[in-house]
Design a protein around this motif. Structure first.
Motif, PDB file in Angstrom:
ATOM      1  N   LYS A  75      -0.642  -1.233 -12.327  1.00  0.00           N
ATOM      2  CA  LYS A  75      -1.169  -0.444 -11.206  1.00  0.00           C
ATOM      3  C   LYS A  75      -1.872  -1.330 -10.179  1.00  0.00           C
ATOM      4  CE  LYS A  75      -1.809   4.088 -13.283  1.00  0.00           C
ATOM      5  NZ  LYS A  75      -1.108   4.755 -12.172  1.00  0.00           N
ATOM      6  N   ILE A  76      -2.699  -2.222 -10.679  1.00  0.00           N
ATOM      7  CA  ILE A  76      -3.481  -3.067  -9.761  1.00  0.00           C
ATOM      8  C   ILE A  76      -2.565  -3.950  -8.920  1.00  0.00           C
ATOM      9  CG2 ILE A  76      -5.118  -4.988  -9.704  1.00  0.00           C
ATOM     10  CD1 ILE A  76      -6.573  -3.701 -12.042  1.00  0.00           C
ATOM     11  N   THR A  77      -1.557  -4.560  -9.573  1.00  0.00           N
ATOM     12  CA  THR A  77      -0.632  -5.418  -8.834  1.00  0.00           C
ATOM     13  C   THR A  77       0.242  -4.608  -7.876  1.00  0.00           C
ATOM     14  OG1 THR A  77       0.853  -5.290 -10.742  1.00  0.00           O
ATOM     15  CG2 THR A  77      -0.565  -7.227 -10.581  1.00  0.00           C
ATOM     16  N   LEU A  78       0.537  -3.364  -8.238  1.00  0.00           N
ATOM     17  CA  LEU A  78       1.298  -2.512  -7.323  1.00  0.00           C
ATOM     18  C   LEU A  78       0.529  -2.287  -6.022  1.00  0.00           C
ATOM     19  CD1 LEU A  78       3.743  -0.682  -6.731  1.00  0.00           C
ATOM     20  CD2 LEU A  78       2.484   1.183  -7.832  1.00  0.00           C
ATOM     21  N   PHE A  79      -0.767  -2.031  -6.144  1.00  0.00           N
ATOM     22  CA  PHE A  79      -1.568  -1.853  -4.933  1.00  0.00           C
ATOM     23  C   PHE A  79      -1.694  -3.147  -4.154  1.00  0.00           C
ATOM     24  CE2 PHE A  79      -2.836   2.084  -6.955  1.00  0.00           C
ATOM     25  CZ  PHE A  79      -2.929   2.949  -5.872  1.00  0.00           C
ATOM     26  N   GLY A  80      -1.652  -4.289  -4.863  1.00  0.00           N
ATOM     27  CA  GLY A  80      -1.643  -5.559  -4.138  1.00  0.00           C
ATOM     28  C   GLY A  80      -0.388  -5.725  -3.304  1.00  0.00           C
ATOM     29  N   LEU A  81       0.760  -5.282  -3.865  1.00  0.00           N
ATOM     30  CA  LEU A  81       2.001  -5.339  -3.096  1.00  0.00           C
ATOM     31  C   LEU A  81       1.962  -4.400  -1.907  1.00  0.00           C
ATOM     32  CD1 LEU A  81       4.767  -5.441  -5.866  1.00  0.00           C
ATOM     33  CD2 LEU A  81       4.185  -7.253  -4.254  1.00  0.00           C
ATOM     34  N   LEU A 131       0.684   5.312  -0.782  1.00  0.00           N
ATOM     35  CA  LEU A 131      -0.191   4.237  -1.254  1.00  0.00           C
ATOM     36  C   LEU A 131      -0.562   3.281  -0.129  1.00  0.00           C
ATOM     37  CD1 LEU A 131       1.470   3.383  -4.694  1.00  0.00           C
ATOM     38  CD2 LEU A 131      -0.363   5.009  -4.187  1.00  0.00           C
ATOM     39  N   ALA A 132       0.339   3.109   0.829  1.00  0.00           N
ATOM     40  CA  ALA A 132       0.055   2.169   1.911  1.00  0.00           C
ATOM     41  C   ALA A 132      -0.954   2.715   2.901  1.00  0.00           C
ATOM     42  CB  ALA A 132       1.354   1.806   2.635  1.00  0.00           C
ATOM     43  N   SER A 133      -1.047   4.040   3.001  1.00  0.00           N
ATOM     44  CA  SER A 133      -1.952   4.629   3.997  1.00  0.00           C
ATOM     45  C   SER A 133      -3.350   4.867   3.458  1.00  0.00           C
ATOM     46  CB  SER A 133      -1.373   5.959   4.498  1.00  0.00           C
ATOM     47  OG  SER A 133      -1.222   6.867   3.411  1.00  0.00           O
ATOM     48  N   GLY A 134      -3.528   4.881   2.152  1.00  0.00           N
ATOM     49  CA  GLY A 134      -4.836   5.147   1.581  1.00  0.00           C
ATOM     50  C   GLY A 134      -5.435   3.923   0.926  1.00  0.00           C
ATOM     51  N   SER A 156      -8.290   6.018  -3.785  1.00  0.00           N
ATOM     52  CA  SER A 156      -7.680   7.295  -3.429  1.00  0.00           C
ATOM     53  C   SER A 156      -6.210   7.335  -3.831  1.00  0.00           C
ATOM     54  CB  SER A 156      -7.819   7.537  -1.926  1.00  0.00           C
ATOM     55  OG  SER A 156      -7.193   6.488  -1.189  1.00  0.00           O
ATOM     56  N   GLY A 157      -5.540   6.169  -3.808  1.00  0.00           N
ATOM     57  CA  GLY A 157      -4.138   6.124  -4.238  1.00  0.00           C
ATOM     58  C   GLY A 157      -3.980   6.450  -5.716  1.00  0.00           C
ATOM     59  N   PHE A 158      -4.918   5.916  -6.537  1.00  0.00           N
ATOM     60  CA  PHE A 158      -4.880   6.246  -7.957  1.00  0.00           C
ATOM     61  C   PHE A 158      -5.013   7.756  -8.175  1.00  0.00           C
ATOM     62  CE2 PHE A 158      -6.591   1.802  -8.778  1.00  0.00           C
ATOM     63  CZ  PHE A 158      -5.348   1.319  -9.164  1.00  0.00           C
ATOM     64  N   TYR A 192      -8.490  16.270   0.890  1.00  0.00           N
ATOM     65  CA  TYR A 192      -9.604  16.080   1.833  1.00  0.00           C
ATOM     66  C   TYR A 192      -9.723  14.616   2.243  1.00  0.00           C
ATOM     67  CZ  TYR A 192     -14.403  15.728   3.503  1.00  0.00           C
ATOM     68  OH  TYR A 192     -15.533  15.448   4.239  1.00  0.00           O
ATOM     69  N   ILE A 193      -9.582  13.701   1.264  1.00  0.00           N
ATOM     70  CA  ILE A 193      -9.699  12.266   1.563  1.00  0.00           C
ATOM     71  C   ILE A 193      -8.600  11.833   2.530  1.00  0.00           C
ATOM     72  CG2 ILE A 193      -9.568   9.953   0.582  1.00  0.00           C
ATOM     73  CD1 ILE A 193     -10.775  11.119  -1.989  1.00  0.00           C
ATOM     74  N   TYR A 194      -7.371  12.231   2.249  1.00  0.00           N
ATOM     75  CA  TYR A 194      -6.254  11.778   3.083  1.00  0.00           C
ATOM     76  C   TYR A 194      -6.288  12.419   4.466  1.00  0.00           C
ATOM     77  CZ  TYR A 194      -3.638   8.858  -0.146  1.00  0.00           C
ATOM     78  OH  TYR A 194      -3.232   7.818  -0.926  1.00  0.00           O
TER      79      TYR A 194
END
Length: 1509
Positions: A95-101, A177-180, A184-186, A231-233
């Motif tokens: 998950k963490i590396t996915l958000f890094g990408l 995932l790219a916009s948040g 919040s993506g998790f 609400y967050i998005y």
């Protein structure tokens, strides 16, 4: 466990109807039998000499069932924690590396190469799992024409789900995932759980308590979490808030309901009307009319067959086609996966190209494609590598955790905590900074949003909602042992973007089925296991070992278990007429100690068409039935194969049909009915049986499973066999298991599926008509049975977690005879398998090309094995003693030719003695060979480090360098191939032994194996090939003793020698024609009578009965023949001859024997005087005669001799008890020689003390001193003298039980159960009727076997000679050397090395599967038993209850009588409430307890109150 259902373990029950409720047998009350004792026994148990010693008490102490040790429990916990940590770490890193990408997709001002690099990495992340799945599906369906393709509707639904999933994933990774922010993506990836939670609220689950209540609470929490995420998005990126729809689309595509629909549409009906027969399909139909595979609700032992992913075959009105059917191993999932993977790859490229073109700012797909290979090894690259690796690792770990029943600790918990942990790591600055620096991430990687609190809150709410639904579902799922990936997950693939969400929805739950209307669940079905044993002439110790193992099964089986056991022992040659043989009585005498049967008379004794049957109900919680089927060799065929056919047909055609419901359908399917085959000397445990059944219940395409067998015994031959068994299981069995299918599941301890046996038993029951068939069918019945299974499409597996022990040959003769059968049958079966490979490959996809090539190499190595041994021995002696290799080879060939000649022309004694001598000499030679090879290896190793010396002579310095040895591979690697090969061989064996720590000591026996290697591969092969004409079993054979000795005058031998020398050119008579042989003998005797009329033959002193030296020329035997011919000529030719059919049974009594004149047929009464003159005046003496004896008596006509011998075989054997008589008169009367009483008295033999002199009497003293000359009387007296001694304890016990069993009431199966009687008669008529010796195929088969032997000898000799010549020629040629050796030897080493490496690799794979099985069965709590798919062990009996049970067994007889009365009343009530029986006098066995009276504890307290009152 309910106390009212407990049973008194071995409470004495006096009547048959209370203990003889046998499954598949009748229940009939027999009259009470009172045993009359000859004399009152004196109680001497108080004496110290009659008590047990300490060693006996410790040895005979019955140890209770012991579960796993504490170390195993600790190992299970440690393994679970390790895999839980690995899975959690993999999920978090993924998950963490996915958000890094994803961070690389953010466009700041303008599009850069980093953005395009991130785009293509994300694209590969989406495509990679589908490419892997595509390759896996192609690998699994290649050559599988038996797997159906999904129909149009199923394909359309697959396209719809894949389109939704691909679209949703592209939106999630490129937009959501790219916009948040990461936090919040998790939380955003969790919002889709609202859909499956809503589905479960509607569906419900009865297996989980308060499930609907918690589901409603979970729904409220999930909705609250969804609100926070929206609400967050909306607040943070209003324009990209729509991308949350992608998460919902992904969850919608992954709903189990859609997968269920796909599998439901893939089902195909079974019909024979207008359907082509597909190539390679096999019959897997069962009695219930439909088939499904997978776990279902409420079953913890056999529920996987109704899994939603299985293939359901709808029952139709037409008869199922035995060929056109669907395979049962869920293989259809691979074609679904193939289509799904192809669609996903296409949709991902299409949707991603559209998004990058129109939805990602200024990015252009063409520019992105131009930059797709321009990657920098910066942070994005390492994010990509770690993400791909951890995703695969997480999925593999999850599958292994579920596969080994660690899913609670190593699957559910990591899955629940992966998202919260990932969120915390990115929210906390310290941990996020560390991760960013480790992976070289960008500065905006860590969370800095102001909406952290809302993100964390949404994560907590969604995690709690998941725990209340999926946590509870996964925690309560029915865990079966070693389920496959396709049985655990809907699709055997993974989703690297939403990995944990995919695992949640893709994991199958026990309540999910393919068809919502399917009401039949596996929890309502049971498993039946029939323990079937073939027995012949085993020793007392061997029989006891088997009975104790069966007793353990009976005691360990719980009355609450969903499994039922029955034990059936088929004893060959156990009864002759109405008399039990010695081995049958030996078996019965062991029942009390081994099976705790206190009263032998409580059996059900029944006469059957095949002989006699005895049945008991064993003490234990389940009341297992134990039946001994005693075969009469005059009624049914002998040998093991026919006993196997008896119990297979008995189970398939009779017993399985007795357990039906009200509609007549079998309660237990054929796929859940098993036969556990055992030998009569095997030792096994309940855990071993569970381990075998684990593999059978896991996959219904498995026809048989075999276990690891350990040989028992003492001596060098046993050491040899221990090493041989070890390497055979370590390498050979493991390689066959991994590459395709095991080719031999030995009958000593294996489990067979009844539905598989149905496919092959028609062929298995066929008779032998060709020589090659004899080698396959009668020399190795177990291997042929497995060959038929493999040919029919079934798979046979090897389970190393199951162990058994059996006695192996300890004597040289027995070992050689056993291997004579094994070698011939193995070669014949492999040849048959290779010849029919194309057909087998069509029917069985597991028989791959690699598997066939492997078998061809093994067959080739077996054929050239003798020549290879000769070359190795010659080379070793050349190293050790510097003997010329050619002379050594020639000498060994000469020895082989001489031994082959001995085996061809000499008797068995010569063959065995010469084999022993050659084996001993070869052992000495092998010692020198080992030393020589070791010396060569040492030289190679020394030369590997060349020694450089400097010497100075005459002021001249000389440098001396050690030369490289001849045969070195190269100058850089100065080691020969032999040294390298031996080094690798030793290393592999040591590593293999370390991987089998409990069997490592078997390597020590390798020394014995090495010394006996030439004997096993050279001498034994010659003996086996030459003796394939020997049709005897070889082991435990009954030796035939002739009562009448054949005496020839001295000139008979001279005449035979002279005829061989001077008349060898005479035309030989046809071999095997009895009439020609008899005519030839008669003519020669007449010639001798004419030339030497004064010397006729006498049986006792000269040439014939009634003749004396110096008598008249007309012999008495000739006068008898003439009289018989005259009588026959006077008879009317139209008178019908007497017929002696096999169905007529004559009754004989030892106490009142039939006189010979009454016994003889009417047309042969003239032989009465002949029999009497030779001491055969009644049936007690006639039973000793053989066919050879009748011929020696003077009965020359073959037809008359055969007729008489057939009548003699119906006479029960006269047995003389081993004992010291009270006086001489009673002893002579007992053996039928009371007429010689005056002769004994004249020799001062009057009392028992005087009879001691008889022990030293020879035949001469019997003839001269006692004046007993008749051959029958002499033989009877000799036998009586041998048994004139004090009986041993075992013999006294056998005598006691013989008296008891003879007093048991005898039922007749014809009157009490006509259905079963008809079954046995039909089966005997079909294939078990003994063949006539005269009309049989024996003589023709013998000639064909001789021709086959000659062919094999010629082919084997030519092949081995050519191999020796080629190797010797090439090795002497220096010009044809490659790497220090000749090309053929190099090729030989490469091929053998390849086989060895292949076997070693398969061994590693099989070791891993065995470790998985061991981990899956290990419990989590101390004191628990091993986990099993069909666990039948008693787990609920506490120590207090066992104590009360023992106390009740010792209660007063009045109290026991009251208990029995209450038990009878309870039976009557229970029988009134049951459904009517489906067969007359057949008990509908439901596994009821033996004791059904009041609870044990209440009964004990009631008795105590009665005593106090």
């Amino acid at each position: 466990m309910d106390p009212s259902s407990r049973s008194i373990a071995s409470s004495p029950l006096p009547t048959v109807d209370e203990r003889a409720e046998l499954s598949g047998q009748y229940t009939m009350a027999s009259p009470e039998v009172k045993v009359k004792r000859k004399e009152e026994e004196v109680d001497v148990s108080y004496l110290s000499v009659k008590k047990q010693s300490k060693i006996e008490r410790c040895t005979n102490k019955s140890t209770p069932h012991q579960g796993p040790t504490k170390l195993i429990v600790i190992l299970k916990w440690a393994t679970t924690l390790i895999f839980a940590a690995v899975l959690l770490a993999s999920l978090v890193l993924s998950k963490i590396t996915l958000f890094g990408l994803v961070q690389g997709l953010k466009i700041e001002k303008e599009v850069t190469s980093r953005n395009y690099q991130a785009f293509f990495m994300c694209l590969i992340t989406l495509v990679a799992p589908n490419v892997i799945s595509l390759l896996r599906s192609i690998w699994n369906i290649i050559g599988r024409s038996d797997i159906p393709w999904p129909n149009k509707k199923a394909a359309g639904l697959i396209a719809l789900t894949t389109a939704l999933e691909s679209t949703g994933l592209c939106i999630v990774i490129f937009k959501t995932l790219a916009s948040g922010s990461p936090a919040s993506g998790f939380s955003a990836m969790q919002i889709g759980f609202v859909l499956p939670i809503l589905f479960h609220i509607k569906k419900g689950n009865r297996d989980v308590s308060f499930f609907r209540t918690f589901s409603l609470l979970s729904m409220m929490l999930a909705i609250a979490g969804v609100g926070l995420v929206i609400y967050i998005y909306v607040k943070k990126s209003n324009e990209d808030a729509w991308s949350l729809v992608g998460v919902v689309i992904v969850f919608l595509s992954m709903l189990p309901y859609l997968n269920k629909k796909i599998y439901g549409l893939t089902r195909t009906p079974v019909s024979t009307v207008d359907q082509p027969i597909p190539t390679g399909s096999i019959n897997r139909s069962n009695s219930s009319g439909h088939f499904s595979q997978g776990p279902s609700s409420g079953s913890d032992y056999n529920s996987f067959n109704s899994m939603s992913s299985g293939i359901s075959i709808a029952s139709t009105n037409t008869e199922p086609d035995p060929i056109n059917n669907i395979t049962s191993d869920n293989a259809v999932v691979w074609k679904i996966l193939l289509i799904s993977s192809l669609f996903k790859i296409v949709f991902i490229f299409v949707v991603s190209s559209l998004l990058v073109q129109y939805g990602m700012g200024n990015m252009n797909f063409i520019d992105a494609w131009n930059f797709h290979l321009e990657w920098d090894t910066d942070g994005l690259f390492w994010f990509f590598i770690v993400h791909i690796t951890t995703s695969v690792l997480a999925y593999v770990t999850a599958v292994f955790a579920c596969h080994t029943c660690m899913d609670r600790g190593a699957f559910v918990i990591p899955l629940i905590f992966s998202s919260p942990v990932s969120c915390v790591l990115l929210v906390v600055s310290i941990s996020c900074t560390y991760i960013r620096n480790a992976l070289d991430g960008t500065s905006d990687y860590c969370e800095s949003s102001t909406y952290i609190v809302f993100s964390v809150g949404a994560m907590v709410l969604t995690t709690l909602s998941i725990c209340f639904v999926y946590g509870r579902l996964f925690w309560s799922v029915k865990r079966l042992v070693l389920l496959k990936e396709i049985q655990l997950f809907w699709l055997p693939t993974y989703n690297s973007v939403m990995l944990e969400q995919w695992m949640y929805l893709n994991r199958k739950l026990s309540h999910e089925t393919e068809d919502d209307d399917e009401t039949l669940t596996r929890s309502d079905e049971k498993t039946r296991v029939y323990i079937c044993t073939t027995m012949y002439r085993e020793s007392r110790k061997e029989m006891q070992q088997l009975l104790e193992s069966i007793g353990k099964i009976s005691q360990a089986t719980s009355d609450k278990a969903k499994i039922h056991f029955e034990s059936h022992v088929f004893l060959d040659g156990a009864v002759r007429g109405d008399e039990l043989t010695e081995f049958a009585l030996q078996l019965i005498s062991l029942l009390k100690d081994a099976l705790n049967i206190d009263f032998i008379l409580t059996c059900t004794k029944t006469t059957t068409p095949y002989g006699l049957r005895l049945g008991w109900k064993l003490p234990g919680p389940c009341g297992m039935t134990f039946t001994i089927h005693m075969k009469d060799p005059k009624k049914v065929k002998k040998k093991k194969r026919w006993s196997q056919i008896m119990y297979m047909s008995y189970v398939l055609d009779f017993l399985s049909k007795q357990h039906v419901d009200r509609d007549g359908n079998p309660i237990v399917k054929d796929s859940d009915c098993f036969i556990l085959t055992t030998d009569a000397d095997v030792k096994f445990t309940p855990e071993s049986v569970e381990a075998l059944l684990d593999l059978m219940k896991r996959d219904t395409s498995v026809g048989a499973v075999c276990a690891r067998t350990y040989p028992l015994g003492e001596g060098p031959l046993v050491w040899y066999q221990k090493f041989e068994y070890a390497i055979g299981h370590w390498f050979q069995k493991a390689a066959e298991h991994v590459l395709g299918s095991v080719l031999c599941a030995p009958g000593c301890f294996s489990v067979y599926r009844c539905s598989a046996l149905k496919d092959i038993i028609p062929t298995y029951a066929s008779s032998v008509e060709r020589a090659f068939e004899f080698l396959i069918k009668d020399m190795g019945e177990d291997r042929w049975l497995c060959t038929l299974m493999v040919q029919s499409g079934w798979r046979i597996e090897y389970c190393a977690a199951s162990e058994n022990e059996t006695y192996c040959p300890e004597e040289f003769e027995e070992f050689y005879k056993q291997r004579r059968r094994w070698i011939a049958s193995t070669l014949a079966n492999i040849i048959s398998l290779i010849k029919e490979w194309s057909l087998i490959r069509t029917l069985n996809h597991r028989v791959s090309y690699l598997f066939c090539i492997y078998q061809i190499f093994l067959l080739t190595s077996t054929f050239i094995g003798p020549s290879t041994v000769i070359i190795i021995v010659a080379g070793g002696l050349n190293y050790a003693w510097d003997i010329n290799v050619v002379w050594v080879v020639v000498l060994q060939i000469l020895v082989c030719v001489i031994y082959a000649g001995i085996c061809l022309f000499m008797n068995e004694t010569w063959q065995m003695q010469s084999g022993k001598i050659i084996t001993f000499l070869y052992a000495i030679v092998m010692t020198a060979v080992v030393v020589g090879i070791a010396e060569q290896v040492a030289e190679d190793l020394i030369a590997f480090s060349p020694d450089i010396k400097t010497e100075t002579k005459n002021n001249i310095t000389v440098t001396i360098t050690t030369e490289f040895p001849a045969g070195a591979i190269s100058d850089d690697f100065p080691v020969s191939f032999v040294t390298l090969y031996l080094g690798l061989l030793i290393a592999v064996f040591l590593l293999t032994g370390m991987l089998h720590p409990s069997e490592f000591s078997c390597l020590l026996n390798g020394i014995t194996y090495l010394l006996c290697l030439p004997s096993g591969y050279l001498v034994l092969n010659i003996y086996s090939v030459v003796n394939i004409t020997d049709r005897s079993w070889g082991t435990r054979e009954e030796k035939e003793h002739n009562s009448v000795k054949k005496t020839k005058p001295w000139y008979d031998g001279v005449e035979t020698v002279m005829r061989k020398i001077f008349f060898c050119f005479d035309k030989k008579e046809t071999e095997g024609n009895p009439s020609n042989v008899d005519m030839q003998d008669e003519k020669s005797k007449r010639r001798r009578s004419e030339s030497d009329s004064g010397q006729p033959q006498n049986l006792s002193k000269s040439l014939g009965p009634g003749f004396k030296f110096g008598g008249k020329s007309l012999s008495r035997s000739q006068s008898v023949e003439q009289r018989m011919e005259q009588v026959n000529e006077e008879k009317d030719e139209d008178v019908e001859e007497e017929s002696y059919s096999d169905e007529e049974e004559e009754l004989y009594n030892e106490l009142d024997p039939t006189a010979v004149e009454d016994w003889l047929p009417k047309d042969m009464k003239g032989y009465a005087k002949l029999f009497k003159d030779n001491g055969y005046e009644n049936t007690n003496f006639l039973s000793m005669l053989t066919d050879v004896d009748l011929k020696r008596l003077g009965i020359k006509k073959v037809a008359q001799r055969r007729n008489l011998y057939r009548k003699i075989q119906n006479i029960p054997e006269f047995t003389i008890p081993v004992d010291v008589p009270k006086d001489l008169s009673s002893w002579l009367h007992q053996i039928g020689l009371e007429e010689y009483k005056p002769n004994f008295r004249r020799n001062q033999i009057k009392t028992v003390r005087d009879m001691e002199a008889l022990k030293s009497f020879t035949i001469k003293e019997i003839n001269e001193d006692l004046n007993i000359t008749k051959p029958g009387h002499v033989r009877r007296l000799q036998d009586a003298i041998k048994r004139l001694r004090n009986p041993t304890h075992d013999e006294r016990v056998i005598t006691k039980f013989k008296e008891e069993i003879s007093q048991a009431f005898l039922h007749d199966l014809r009157s009490v159960n006509q259905e079963e009687n008809k079954f046995w008669k039909d089966l005997i008529r079909a294939c078990l009727e003994p063949a006539s010796d005269a009309f049989g195929f024996e003589e023709i088969l013998k000639g064909k076997l001789q021709n086959l032997r000659n062919e094999w000898l010629m082919v084997s000799g030519i092949v081995n000679c050519l191999w020796i010549v080629i190797i010797m020629t090439l090795s002497s040629s220096i010009d044809l050397q490659i790497a220090g050796t000749n090309p053929l030897s190099l090729l030989f080493l490469i091929v053998f090395g390849f086989l060895f490496v292949l076997q070693f690799s398969c061994m590693l794979v099989h070791r891993f599967t065995t470790l998985s099985h061991f981990i899956a069965r290990a419990p989590y709590k101390f004191g628990q038993n091993y986990r099993s798919s069909v666990s039948f062990l008693s787990r609920d009996v506490d120590s207090e209850e066992e104590l009360l049970t023992r106390e009740v067994r010792n209660l007063q007889p009045q109290f026991l009588k009251r208990i029995r009365n209450q038990r009878k009343q309870g039976k009557r009530k229970k029988s009134n409430s049951k459904s009517p029986e489906t067969a007359p006098l057949i008990a509908n066995h439901h596994g009821n307890d033996i004791y059904t009276g009041p609870p044990v504890k209440e009964a004990y307290e009631e008795n105590m109150l009665a005593e106090r009152g």
